[in-house]
Write a protein that holds these residues in place. Structure first.
Motif, PDB file in Angstrom:
ATOM      1  N   ASN A 144       0.552 -11.509  -4.326  1.00 33.81           N
ATOM      2  CA  ASN A 144      -0.347 -10.443  -3.890  1.00 33.81           C
ATOM      3  C   ASN A 144      -0.641 -10.567  -2.403  1.00 33.81           C
ATOM      4  OD1 ASN A 144      -0.562  -9.567  -6.543  1.00 33.81           O
ATOM      5  ND2 ASN A 144      -2.413 -10.733  -6.921  1.00 33.81           N
ATOM      6  N   LEU A 145      -0.865  -9.430  -1.768  1.00 37.27           N
ATOM      7  CA  LEU A 145      -1.330  -9.418  -0.378  1.00 37.27           C
ATOM      8  C   LEU A 145      -2.090  -8.142  -0.116  1.00 37.27           C
ATOM      9  CD1 LEU A 145       0.541  -7.348   1.497  1.00 37.27           C
ATOM     10  CD2 LEU A 145       2.145  -9.198   1.321  1.00 37.27           C
ATOM     11  N   LYS A 146      -2.905  -8.175   0.939  1.00 43.84           N
ATOM     12  CA  LYS A 146      -3.677  -7.006   1.352  1.00 43.84           C
ATOM     13  C   LYS A 146      -3.121  -6.510   2.675  1.00 43.84           C
ATOM     14  CE  LYS A 146      -8.160  -6.485   0.659  1.00 43.84           C
ATOM     15  NZ  LYS A 146      -9.636  -6.595   0.787  1.00 43.84           N
ATOM     16  N   VAL A 147      -2.917  -5.192   2.795  1.00 46.40           N
ATOM     17  CA  VAL A 147      -2.396  -4.592   4.022  1.00 46.40           C
ATOM     18  C   VAL A 147      -3.430  -4.744   5.128  1.00 46.40           C
ATOM     19  CG1 VAL A 147      -1.656  -2.440   5.117  1.00 46.40           C
ATOM     20  CG2 VAL A 147      -0.991  -2.925   2.743  1.00 46.40           C
ATOM     21  N   SER A 186       1.456   4.411  13.987  1.00 48.72           N
ATOM     22  CA  SER A 186       0.599   5.497  14.464  1.00 48.72           C
ATOM     23  C   SER A 186       0.323   6.552  13.398  1.00 48.72           C
ATOM     24  CB  SER A 186       1.206   6.145  15.709  1.00 48.72           C
ATOM     25  OG  SER A 186       2.503   6.627  15.416  1.00 48.72           O
ATOM     26  N   TYR A 187       1.075   6.539  12.302  1.00 49.75           N
ATOM     27  CA  TYR A 187       0.817   7.464  11.197  1.00 49.75           C
ATOM     28  C   TYR A 187      -0.242   6.933  10.241  1.00 49.75           C
ATOM     29  CZ  TYR A 187       5.080   9.789  12.709  1.00 49.75           C
ATOM     30  OH  TYR A 187       6.025  10.443  13.444  1.00 49.75           O
ATOM     31  N   GLY A 188      -0.678   5.674  10.468  1.00 50.39           N
ATOM     32  CA  GLY A 188      -1.732   5.101   9.643  1.00 50.39           C
ATOM     33  C   GLY A 188      -1.253   4.416   8.379  1.00 50.39           C
ATOM     34  N   HIS A 189       0.063   4.256   8.219  1.00 51.25           N
ATOM     35  CA  HIS A 189       0.561   3.528   7.050  1.00 51.25           C
ATOM     36  C   HIS A 189       1.439   2.369   7.514  1.00 51.25           C
ATOM     37  CE1 HIS A 189       4.456   5.532   7.506  1.00 51.25           C
ATOM     38  NE2 HIS A 189       3.833   6.685   7.519  1.00 51.25           N
ATOM     39  N   VAL A 190       1.759   1.485   6.570  1.00 49.38           N
ATOM     40  CA  VAL A 190       2.544   0.295   6.905  1.00 49.38           C
ATOM     41  C   VAL A 190       3.860   0.704   7.563  1.00 49.38           C
ATOM     42  CG1 VAL A 190       3.752  -1.718   5.965  1.00 49.38           C
ATOM     43  CG2 VAL A 190       1.507  -1.078   5.070  1.00 49.38           C
ATOM     44  N   ASN A 191       4.133   0.083   8.701  1.00 53.78           N
ATOM     45  CA  ASN A 191       5.389   0.321   9.401  1.00 53.78           C
ATOM     46  C   ASN A 191       6.541  -0.156   8.522  1.00 53.78           C
ATOM     47  OD1 ASN A 191       7.682  -0.663  11.227  1.00 53.78           O
ATOM     48  ND2 ASN A 191       6.441   0.569  12.619  1.00 53.78           N
ATOM     49  N   ASN A 192       7.618   0.616   8.474  1.00 49.85           N
ATOM     50  CA  ASN A 192       8.761   0.281   7.620  1.00 49.85           C
ATOM     51  C   ASN A 192       9.267  -1.137   7.844  1.00 49.85           C
ATOM     52  OD1 ASN A 192       8.546   2.842   6.661  1.00 49.85           O
ATOM     53  ND2 ASN A 192      10.494   3.569   7.431  1.00 49.85           N
ATOM     54  N   ALA A 203       1.851   2.639   2.072  1.00 49.50           N
ATOM     55  CA  ALA A 203       0.658   1.818   1.823  1.00 49.50           C
ATOM     56  C   ALA A 203      -0.193   1.861   3.080  1.00 49.50           C
ATOM     57  CB  ALA A 203       1.064   0.386   1.491  1.00 49.50           C
ATOM     58  N   GLU A 204      -1.500   1.795   2.909  1.00 55.54           N
ATOM     59  CA  GLU A 204      -2.435   1.939   4.022  1.00 55.54           C
ATOM     60  C   GLU A 204      -3.329   0.712   4.149  1.00 55.54           C
ATOM     61  OE1 GLU A 204      -4.405   5.668   3.304  1.00 55.54           O
ATOM     62  OE2 GLU A 204      -2.563   6.804   3.651  1.00 55.54           O
ATOM     63  N   PRO A 205      -4.013   0.571   5.286  1.00 56.35           N
ATOM     64  CA  PRO A 205      -4.866  -0.601   5.507  1.00 56.35           C
ATOM     65  C   PRO A 205      -5.861  -0.816   4.366  1.00 56.35           C
ATOM     66  CG  PRO A 205      -4.718   0.681   7.518  1.00 56.35           C
ATOM     67  CD  PRO A 205      -4.048   1.492   6.434  1.00 56.35           C
ATOM     68  N   GLY A 206      -5.994  -2.071   3.978  1.00 56.13           N
ATOM     69  CA  GLY A 206      -6.941  -2.432   2.930  1.00 56.13           C
ATOM     70  C   GLY A 206      -6.383  -2.365   1.523  1.00 56.13           C
ATOM     71  N   GLU A 207      -5.264  -1.683   1.331  1.00 59.93           N
ATOM     72  CA  GLU A 207      -4.696  -1.600  -0.011  1.00 59.93           C
ATOM     73  C   GLU A 207      -4.085  -2.941  -0.405  1.00 59.93           C
ATOM     74  OE1 GLU A 207      -3.639   3.053  -0.657  1.00 59.93           O
ATOM     75  OE2 GLU A 207      -2.047   1.825   0.222  1.00 59.93           O
ATOM     76  N   GLU A 208      -4.197  -3.258  -1.693  1.00 60.93           N
ATOM     77  CA  GLU A 208      -3.620  -4.487  -2.204  1.00 60.93           C
ATOM     78  C   GLU A 208      -2.279  -4.182  -2.840  1.00 60.93           C
ATOM     79  OE1 GLU A 208      -6.556  -6.368  -4.671  1.00 60.93           O
ATOM     80  OE2 GLU A 208      -7.763  -6.899  -2.938  1.00 60.93           O
ATOM     81  N   LEU A 209      -1.308  -5.038  -2.521  1.00 60.77           N
ATOM     82  CA  LEU A 209       0.059  -4.865  -2.998  1.00 60.77           C
ATOM     83  C   LEU A 209       0.489  -6.080  -3.804  1.00 60.77           C
ATOM     84  CD1 LEU A 209       1.695  -3.552   0.307  1.00 60.77           C
ATOM     85  CD2 LEU A 209       0.721  -2.198  -1.563  1.00 60.77           C
ATOM     86  N   GLN A 210       1.401  -5.852  -4.737  1.00 60.63           N
ATOM     87  CA  GLN A 210       2.041  -6.928  -5.479  1.00 60.63           C
ATOM     88  C   GLN A 210       3.519  -6.920  -5.142  1.00 60.63           C
ATOM     89  OE1 GLN A 210       1.366  -6.430  -9.689  1.00 60.63           O
ATOM     90  NE2 GLN A 210      -0.289  -7.938  -9.627  1.00 60.63           N
ATOM     91  N   ARG A 228       4.622  -3.061  -5.367  1.00 62.83           N
ATOM     92  CA  ARG A 228       3.813  -2.039  -6.028  1.00 62.83           C
ATOM     93  C   ARG A 228       2.397  -2.070  -5.485  1.00 62.83           C
ATOM     94  NH1 ARG A 228       5.718   0.521 -10.162  1.00 62.83           N
ATOM     95  NH2 ARG A 228       7.643  -0.134 -11.146  1.00 62.83           N
ATOM     96  N   ARG A 229       1.790  -0.891  -5.420  1.00 59.32           N
ATOM     97  CA  ARG A 229       0.380  -0.790  -5.044  1.00 59.32           C
ATOM     98  C   ARG A 229      -0.432  -1.117  -6.288  1.00 59.32           C
ATOM     99  NH1 ARG A 229       0.013   4.271  -2.025  1.00 59.32           N
ATOM    100  NH2 ARG A 229       0.037   5.279  -4.055  1.00 59.32           N
ATOM    101  N   ILE A 230      -1.367  -2.048  -6.180  1.00 56.47           N
ATOM    102  CA  ILE A 230      -2.109  -2.524  -7.346  1.00 56.47           C
ATOM    103  C   ILE A 230      -3.011  -1.446  -7.932  1.00 56.47           C
ATOM    104  CG2 ILE A 230      -3.900  -4.145  -8.120  1.00 56.47           C
ATOM    105  CD1 ILE A 230      -2.631  -6.228  -6.252  1.00 56.47           C
ATOM    106  N   SER A 231      -3.667  -0.647  -7.092  1.00 53.58           N
ATOM    107  CA  SER A 231      -4.663   0.319  -7.577  1.00 53.58           C
ATOM    108  C   SER A 231      -4.103   1.342  -8.557  1.00 53.58           C
ATOM    109  CB  SER A 231      -5.322   1.042  -6.401  1.00 53.58           C
ATOM    110  OG  SER A 231      -4.357   1.828  -5.704  1.00 53.58           O
ATOM    111  N   ASP A 232      -2.865   1.752  -8.381  1.00 57.75           N
ATOM    112  CA  ASP A 232      -2.292   2.777  -9.262  1.00 57.75           C
ATOM    113  C   ASP A 232      -0.893   2.427  -9.762  1.00 57.75           C
ATOM    114  OD1 ASP A 232      -0.850   3.089  -6.932  1.00 57.75           O
ATOM    115  OD2 ASP A 232      -1.495   5.155  -6.558  1.00 57.75           O
ATOM    116  N   ASP A 233      -0.435   1.223  -9.500  1.00 60.10           N
ATOM    117  CA  ASP A 233       0.875   0.727  -9.922  1.00 60.10           C
ATOM    118  C   ASP A 233       2.034   1.567  -9.372  1.00 60.10           C
ATOM    119  OD1 ASP A 233       2.301  -1.341 -11.243  1.00 60.10           O
ATOM    120  OD2 ASP A 233       2.738   0.012 -12.919  1.00 60.10           O
TER     121      ASP A 233
END
Length: 159
Positions: free
Chosen positions: A31-34, A41-47, A92-99, A119-124
């Motif tokens: 597990n990790l948190k973004v 600059s789009y506000g999501h994790v850079n590829n 994925a965006e800042p603060g989201e938890e990933l598996q 996978r994003r933990i909040s909604d799989d």
């Protein structure tokens, strides 16, 4: 041997357990948190950041199976990434938890393929899936057989 190739449309199944040389390899989950500085600059994790996430997952899997960089160095080998095939599904965006689900997909005499799914933990939601080809090289940078301790730890007994 260290080039990374990012391909956008290889065919991937959406599961992460594989039969590897006759043995089912269950994924190791990390597990990790973004973090905000990993976003573009789009506000999501850079590829490109996902490649770091995948490395984290692989190192966690190796450590869980008792394989450390120190142990590999003592054996006179390094595990290098030869190629990464990656497909991006959702952001994925800042603060989201990933598996990160990491398993061994296949093996050969000098390397193999790790299968990884993020996978994003909040909604799989499936965020990323990747097949990561790796090889063992000796101190001279030449391909070499996978050490027996690694074969045993990763369930590659038939290599």
């Amino acid at each position: 041997l260290t080039a990374i190739h990012l391909l956008l449309k290889p065919p991937f199944p959406t599961f992460c357990s594989y039969i590897s040389l006759g043995r089912v390899m269950e994924p190791v989950i990390s597990n990790l948190k973004v973090r905000s500085y990993e976003c573009d600059s789009y506000g999501h994790v850079n590829n490109a950041t996902y490649v770091n996430y995948l490395e984290y997952g692989r190192m966690e899997m190796l450590h869980k199976h008792g394989i450390t960089l120190k142990k590999l160095r003592a054996l006179g080998v390094m595990v290098l990434i030869r190629e990464i095939h990656i497909v991006y599904h959702y952001s994925a965006e800042p603060g989201e938890e990933l598996q990160i689900h990491t398993s061994v997909k296949s093996g050969r005499k000098v390397g193999g393929v790790f299968r990884q799914v993020i996978r994003r933990i909040s909604d799989d939601k499936l965020v990323v899936e990747a097949d990561v080809t790796w090889v063992c090289v000796n101190d001279n940078g030449r391909p070499c057989r996978i050490p027996p301790v690694v074969i045993e730890a990763l369930g590659l007994e038939n290599v």
